[in-house]
Design a protein around this motif. Structure first.
Motif: not given
Length: 402
Positions: A9-38
């Protein structure tokens, strides 16, 4: 409904999930991070955040509400313990999640000083995560002494913060010059002079023998026998891609997680992007440690997870802030054989890297115009005459039209 899982859940992970949604993906997305901060920005950690000039909330890449509003399940403080590539599952927090597509954006981790030379003493820090910086903030009190091992950009940025806060900072670089691995002698000389003018001591061509202290570091002994007083120590000796999960899942490694041009790993339905991934570049492979790459590569991978079939074409760019100097870098200087210096107005200067007649990269100090024009020229595949670059009378923007 399809389920896409992103680990990291760093820069790449956050960018990837945001792009999935903006590109029209309507399925489920889970973003997993070791750190407690978003997901948050890392570059300001060693600069504005450490200086106390940036609040925690301003580090966040997106507001916490963004993930809920976009139906992205954010699982923080929960390291993934296993990936089963055959069953297409990941184990996190004792729970097994099934995925249809999996992206690894696990980033990188700092090299640490070996325990055998005192790297495990209290008062020895690295600069990579929010927790790292929070742990060392109270050390930055005026009049204290910090020894920084490593004269790369992280080490120099930490030295700049220390000097601005009134500490005695010493940078120890075992190579003949600071920034040797990443920059020309001209850039090294510029930053050596900059730091020296702010009271930082730069020691080059000497290494660390060991750290001294009982339980907590008190000094650093160098390979030439000198001992430096140290109230604390910062290790800025590089980073390593985080690949253990990928390797355990059977993904091929090659200076990181090996991917094809579209971001696929050697395992079906597993992708990789960001600091952890190496991709085809010319006749070889490349792994880039930069914000720009993390964003651009992750967005291309997101599109390819949806079937776009696009090759990732990197356009490398980097930056560093030290004191009142903003360094902006365009391109990659690997293989350069000569440097062209362009003096800008006031304190602005830029160094242009050439391999024969070909422009490879530009280091621009307080010269955003040189950076922007150089970046555009490199992207266009154009190489202006070095004589024109060196001539202060040359209007840089005119080179884009030539």
């Amino acid at each position: 409904m399809a389920h896409f899982v992103v680990i990291g859940a760093g820069q790449a992970g956050a960018s990837l999930v945001a792009k999935l949604r903006s590109a029209g993906f309507a399925g489920d997305i889970t973003l997993i991070g070791e750190e407690s901060a978003p997901p948050y920005q890392r570059p300001p950690l060693s600069k504005a955040y450490l200086l106390g000039e940036m609040e925690l909330e301003r580090l966040y890449l997106r507001s916490p509400e963004f993930y809920a509003e976009n139906h992205i399940s954010l699982r923080l403080g929960q390291p993934v313990t296993a990936i089963d590539a055959q069953a297409k599952t990941v184990t996190v927090g004792g729970e097994v999640l099934s995925y249809d597509e999996l992206a690894l954006t696990t980033g990188s981790t700092p090299r640490r000083l070996p325990a055998a030379i005192g790297g495990d003493l209290a008062g020895v820090y690295t600069v990579r995560s929010l927790a790292d910086v929070d742990a060392m903030r109270d050390e930055f009190a005026p009049g204290r002494s910090v020894v920084i091992i490593g004269g790369g950009y992280i080490g120099l940025e930490a030295a700049a913060v220390a000097a601005k806060l009134g500490l005695k900072a010493t940078v120890v670089e075992m190579a003949p010059r600071i920034l040797q691995r990443v920059a020309a002698p001209e850039t090294s000389a510029y930053f050596r002079a900059l730091h020296t003018s702010h009271g930082v001591e730069i020691l080059e061509g000497v290494g660390l023998d060991r750290l001294l202290g009982e339980g907590r570091v008190t000094a650093a002994r160098l390979t030439d026998g000198r001992e430096l007083k140290a109230d604390f120590v910062i290790a800025g000796v590089g980073i390593l891609p985080v690949t253990a999960l990928a390797e355990a899942a059977g993904c091929a490694l090659d200076n990181g997680i090996r991917t094809d041009a579209q971001g696929r790993t050697s395992q079906p339905h597993i992708w990789a992007a960001g600091d952890c991934a190496s991709f085809p570049w010319g006749e070889g492979r490349l792994r880039l440690e930069s914000v720009g790459n993390a964003i651009d590569q992750a967005e291309v991978v997101a599109e390819n997870m949806l079937g776009a079939g696009k090759a990732y074409v990197a356009q490398p760019w980097f930056w560093s802030d030290q004191y009142d100097c903003k360094l902006q870098i365009a391109g990659l200087n690997t293989g350069y054989d000569h440097i062209v210096t362009r003096q800008g107005s006031g304190a602005a200067v830029s160094f242009w890297y050439y391999q024969g007649p070909r422009l490879l990269a530009v280091d621009a100090m307080n010269d955003p115009r040189a950076y922007m024009v150089g970046k555009r020229l490199i992207e266009m595949g154009r190489s202006p005459d070095p004589v024109a670059i060196a001539d202060p009378a040359t209007e840089l923007k005119a080179l884009l039209k030539a």
